[in-house]
Design a protein around this motif. Structure first.
Motif, mmCIF file in Angstrom:
data_model
loop_
_atom_site.group_PDB
_atom_site.id
_atom_site.type_symbol
_atom_site.label_atom_id
_atom_site.label_comp_id
_atom_site.label_asym_id
_atom_site.label_seq_id
_atom_site.Cartn_x
_atom_site.Cartn_y
_atom_site.Cartn_z
ATOM 1 N N ASN A 292 0.846 -1.194 0.000
ATOM 2 C CA ASN A 292 0.000 0.000 0.000
ATOM 3 C C ASN A 292 0.879 1.241 0.000
ATOM 4 N N HIS A 293 0.282 2.353 -0.400
ATOM 5 C CA HIS A 293 1.033 3.603 -0.346
ATOM 6 C C HIS A 293 1.516 3.879 1.084
ATOM 7 N N HIS A 294 0.766 3.364 2.062
ATOM 8 C CA HIS A 294 1.147 3.486 3.473
ATOM 9 C C HIS A 294 2.585 3.025 3.697
ATOM 10 N N LEU B 93 5.083 3.119 1.607
ATOM 11 C CA LEU B 93 6.006 4.162 1.120
ATOM 12 C C LEU B 93 6.053 5.332 2.104
ATOM 13 N N TRP B 94 4.859 5.707 2.617
ATOM 14 C CA TRP B 94 4.840 6.782 3.631
ATOM 15 C C TRP B 94 5.725 6.385 4.805
ATOM 16 N N SER B 95 5.668 5.097 5.213
ATOM 17 C CA SER B 95 6.470 4.643 6.363
ATOM 18 C C SER B 95 7.965 4.861 6.098
ATOM 19 N N THR C 173 -11.388 9.296 -13.331
ATOM 20 C CA THR C 173 -10.374 10.104 -14.021
ATOM 21 C C THR C 173 -9.010 9.440 -13.868
ATOM 22 N N SER C 174 -8.153 9.679 -14.859
ATOM 23 C CA SER C 174 -6.746 9.319 -14.722
ATOM 24 C C SER C 174 -5.943 10.257 -15.613
ATOM 25 N N ARG C 175 -4.685 10.448 -15.234
ATOM 26 C CA ARG C 175 -3.797 11.281 -16.059
ATOM 27 C C ARG C 175 -3.333 10.528 -17.295
ATOM 28 N N ALA D 17 -3.804 4.981 -21.045
ATOM 29 C CA ALA D 17 -3.858 3.517 -20.886
ATOM 30 C C ALA D 17 -4.613 3.145 -19.611
ATOM 31 N N LYS D 18 -4.396 3.920 -18.529
ATOM 32 C CA LYS D 18 -5.105 3.636 -17.277
ATOM 33 C C LYS D 18 -6.594 3.926 -17.430
ATOM 34 N N ARG D 19 -6.932 4.951 -18.232
ATOM 35 C CA ARG D 19 -8.365 5.242 -18.459
ATOM 36 C C ARG D 19 -9.023 4.059 -19.168
ATOM 37 N N ILE E 18 -13.164 11.573 1.448
ATOM 38 C CA ILE E 18 -11.701 11.611 1.267
ATOM 39 C C ILE E 18 -11.012 10.674 2.251
ATOM 40 N N SER E 19 -10.073 9.874 1.699
ATOM 41 C CA SER E 19 -9.301 8.969 2.572
ATOM 42 C C SER E 19 -7.801 9.084 2.337
ATOM 43 N N GLY E 20 -7.376 10.002 1.459
ATOM 44 C CA GLY E 20 -5.938 10.106 1.213
ATOM 45 C C GLY E 20 -5.600 11.371 0.445
ATOM 46 N N THR F 165 -11.470 6.438 7.077
ATOM 47 C CA THR F 165 -10.201 5.767 7.345
ATOM 48 C C THR F 165 -10.409 4.275 7.555
ATOM 49 N N MET F 166 -9.716 3.498 6.744
ATOM 50 C CA MET F 166 -9.745 2.030 6.865
ATOM 51 C C MET F 166 -11.169 1.526 7.017
ATOM 52 N N GLY F 167 -11.410 0.563 7.915
ATOM 53 C CA GLY F 167 -12.730 -0.003 8.132
ATOM 54 C C GLY F 167 -12.665 -0.922 9.330
HETATM 55 N N1 LIG Z 1 -7.242 6.643 5.168
HETATM 56 C C1 LIG Z 1 -6.998 5.354 4.934
HETATM 57 O O1 LIG Z 1 -7.432 4.486 5.658
HETATM 58 C C2 LIG Z 1 -6.242 4.977 3.710
HETATM 59 C C3 LIG Z 1 -6.200 3.652 3.303
HETATM 60 C C4 LIG Z 1 -5.559 3.332 2.105
HETATM 61 C C5 LIG Z 1 -4.937 4.355 1.395
HETATM 62 N N2 LIG Z 1 -4.951 5.625 1.854
HETATM 63 C C6 LIG Z 1 -4.299 6.722 1.104
HETATM 64 O O2 LIG Z 1 -4.928 6.805 -0.176
HETATM 65 C C7 LIG Z 1 -3.941 7.193 -1.152
HETATM 66 C C8 LIG Z 1 -3.924 6.177 -2.271
HETATM 67 O O3 LIG Z 1 -3.413 4.965 -1.794
HETATM 68 P P1 LIG Z 1 -3.074 3.793 -2.792
HETATM 69 O O4 LIG Z 1 -2.461 2.694 -1.991
HETATM 70 O O5 LIG Z 1 -4.250 3.548 -3.646
HETATM 71 O O6 LIG Z 1 -1.895 4.512 -3.618
HETATM 72 P P2 LIG Z 1 -1.432 4.331 -5.108
HETATM 73 O O7 LIG Z 1 -1.764 2.922 -5.511
HETATM 74 O O8 LIG Z 1 -0.039 4.794 -5.160
HETATM 75 O O9 LIG Z 1 -2.409 5.353 -5.933
HETATM 76 C C9 LIG Z 1 -2.196 6.671 -6.130
HETATM 77 C C10 LIG Z 1 -2.998 7.157 -7.387
HETATM 78 O O10 LIG Z 1 -3.215 8.548 -7.237
HETATM 79 C C11 LIG Z 1 -3.197 9.179 -8.483
HETATM 80 N N3 LIG Z 1 -2.304 10.353 -8.441
HETATM 81 C C12 LIG Z 1 -1.126 10.438 -7.809
HETATM 82 N N4 LIG Z 1 -0.596 11.681 -7.982
HETATM 83 C C13 LIG Z 1 -1.486 12.355 -8.730
HETATM 84 C C14 LIG Z 1 -1.509 13.662 -9.257
HETATM 85 N N5 LIG Z 1 -0.506 14.552 -9.041
HETATM 86 N N6 LIG Z 1 -2.564 14.041 -10.010
HETATM 87 C C15 LIG Z 1 -3.583 13.169 -10.266
HETATM 88 N N7 LIG Z 1 -3.599 11.909 -9.779
HETATM 89 C C16 LIG Z 1 -2.560 11.505 -9.020
HETATM 90 C C17 LIG Z 1 -2.671 8.218 -9.516
HETATM 91 O O11 LIG Z 1 -3.712 7.929 -10.406
HETATM 92 P P3 LIG Z 1 -3.521 8.089 -12.024
HETATM 93 O O12 LIG Z 1 -2.097 7.745 -12.332
HETATM 94 O O13 LIG Z 1 -4.517 7.118 -12.560
HETATM 95 O O14 LIG Z 1 -3.864 9.514 -12.393
HETATM 96 C C18 LIG Z 1 -2.237 7.019 -8.694
HETATM 97 O O15 LIG Z 1 -2.506 5.826 -9.378
HETATM 98 C C19 LIG Z 1 -2.608 7.293 -0.409
HETATM 99 O O16 LIG Z 1 -2.364 8.643 -0.118
HETATM 100 C C20 LIG Z 1 -2.835 6.487 0.848
HETATM 101 O O17 LIG Z 1 -2.031 6.911 1.911
HETATM 102 C C21 LIG Z 1 -5.599 5.951 2.993
#
Ligand SMILES: NC(=O)c1ccc[n+]([C@@H]2O[C@H](COP(=O)([O-])OP(=O)(O)OC[C@H]3O[C@@H](n4cnc5c(N)ncnc54)[C@H](OP(=O)(O)O)[C@@H]3O)[C@@H](O)[C@H]2O)c1
Length: 322
Positions: A43-45, A47-49, A186-188, A191-193, A242-244, A270-272
């Motif tokens: 998870n992105h978590h 990388l944050w760590s 949406t996606s930037r 191919a992802k779209r 919003i969760s991230g 946040t989470m579940g």
């Molecule tokens: N609160 C919680 O419980 C919880 C749980 C899980 C995750 N999160 C958070 O949610 C976020 C996503 O997590 P993940 O694991 O899904 O991460 P991930 O797989 O790295 O996904 C990030 C996505 O965000 C989009 N993105 C990144 N930078 C962008 C930008 N500048 N402009 C537009 N789109 C951008 C990209 O989509 P495109 O390339 O398709 O545009 C990318 O695929 C993280 O910040 C994470 O910490 C929070």
């Protein structure tokens, strides 16, 4: 035992803080048990760590990873709920101010074995592979709660998912479609779209592109880069969940006037809970809906998975196997 862990932090070069090697077997407090890990997902978590976000220096070295599926001490197939709440806490674990995720205070799942509270185990149905089950505890559970608990969405509602490629975003698209919603994403990246359409989106748009109509709800994990577009895409009375904040938490324009004038609800998520994880597992078992796995790597090659995520080169979940 073998483990993937952090022994320092680097905000600029998180991969430089990543270590692979031997770590001591887990300590098992009263009320806890161990799971032999068969699969764990990134998870992105994580990388944050490595950047030192959400993890304290005093907790190092820390085995990374929130998510796992494997065998419990009796050989049963289980999924691990990643939220560790205080033993005295009852009710929704995500509201416990003392909660943490595995790999924050307690050693994480990127290892041969992980210790978890007994109540955090959820039975894994035979219909789900270990790799699929390992995708669920963080990204998929977060998506489930965003849509159906915090977002309160019902079949027939419309939802916009920002940043289609991410682990949470692909879960949101797939689950929203399975739940009978109209799904826009949406996606930037073109191919992802296209891939977002394949996994269930009805319509896809470039990041920031004006939508043909307003939606009932927007699911945000991107933050700064998409916030304005999210608010502008909502119908009056709509909801932003919003969760991230992958692109950063500081906004150029919070769109406050629109928020009050259009009576928009901004809802954090946040989470579940463990019960929501059990419901998510049942939903997948009953519907045949499955997590999208971007790639599966042996845990020894975890650095390649971290590099792909850091580079944004991901569509779906990255899974490590033992
Ligand atoms: N609160 C919680 O419980 C919880 C749980 C899980 C995750 N999160 C958070 O949610 C976020 C996503 O997590 P993940 O694991 O899904 O991460 P991930 O797989 O790295 O996904 C990030 C996505 O965000 C989009 N993105 C990144 N930078 C962008 C930008 N500048 N402009 C537009 N789109 C951008 C990209 O989509 P495109 O390339 O398709 O545009 C990318 O695929 C993280 O910040 C994470 O910490 C929070």
């Amino acid at each position: 035992m073998f483990a993937v862990y952090a022994d320092s932090f680097s905000s600029d070069d998180p991969l430089s803080a990543l270590r692979l090697g031997e770590r001591p077997d887990p300590e098992v407090p009263d009320g806890w048990t161990t799971v032999t890990v068969k699969a764990a997902s990134l998870n992105h978590h994580d990388l944050w760590s490595l950047r030192g976000v959400g993890l304290k220096e005093a907790a190092l070295p820390m085995i990374l990873g929130c998510d796992a599926a494997g065998h419990d001490e009796d050989g049963r197939e289980v999924v691990v709920h990643a939220v560790v709440s205080d033993p005295a806490w009852s009710g929704d674990e995500t509201f416990d101010p003392k909660r943490s995720l595995l790999s924050e205070r307690h050693q994480g799942t990127f290892a041969d074995r992980v210790a978890v509270p007994r109540r955090n185990l959820v039975p894994k149905p035979a219909s789900l592979s270990f790799e699929e089950a390992a995708c669920l505890p963080t990204a998929w559970l977060t998506a489930y709660r965003m849509l159906f608990t915090r977002g309160g969405l019902k079949p027939g509602d419309s939802v916009l998912v920002q940043g289609a490629g991410g682990g949470v975003a692909t879960a949101l698209i797939t689950l929203a479609r399975a739940g009978g919603l109209r799904v826009l994403a949406t996606s930037r990246d073109e191919a992802k779209r296209q891939r977002a359409l394949e996994i269930g989106a009805h319509e896809v748009f470039e990041s920031g592109e004006r939508l043909p109509g307003k939606v009932d709800a927007v699911m945000e994990t991107v933050g700064r880069a998409t916030w304005s577009h999210s608010i502008r895409s909502l119908r009056p009375g709509g909801t932003l969940v919003i969760s991230g904040t992958t692109s950063g938490p500081h906004l150029d324009d919070a769109e406050l006037s629109r928020i009050f004038f259009l009576q928009i609800s901004v809802v954090g998520s946040t989470m579940g809970t463990r019960d929501e994880l059990a419901s998510l597992v049942s939903l997948l078992d009953a519907t045949g809906t499955r997590p999208l796995v971007d790639r599966t790597l042996p845990m020894e090659q975890a650095a390649d998975g971290f590099a792909a995520m850091a580079g944004g080169d991901v569509f779906g979940k990255i899974v490590f196997t033992r």
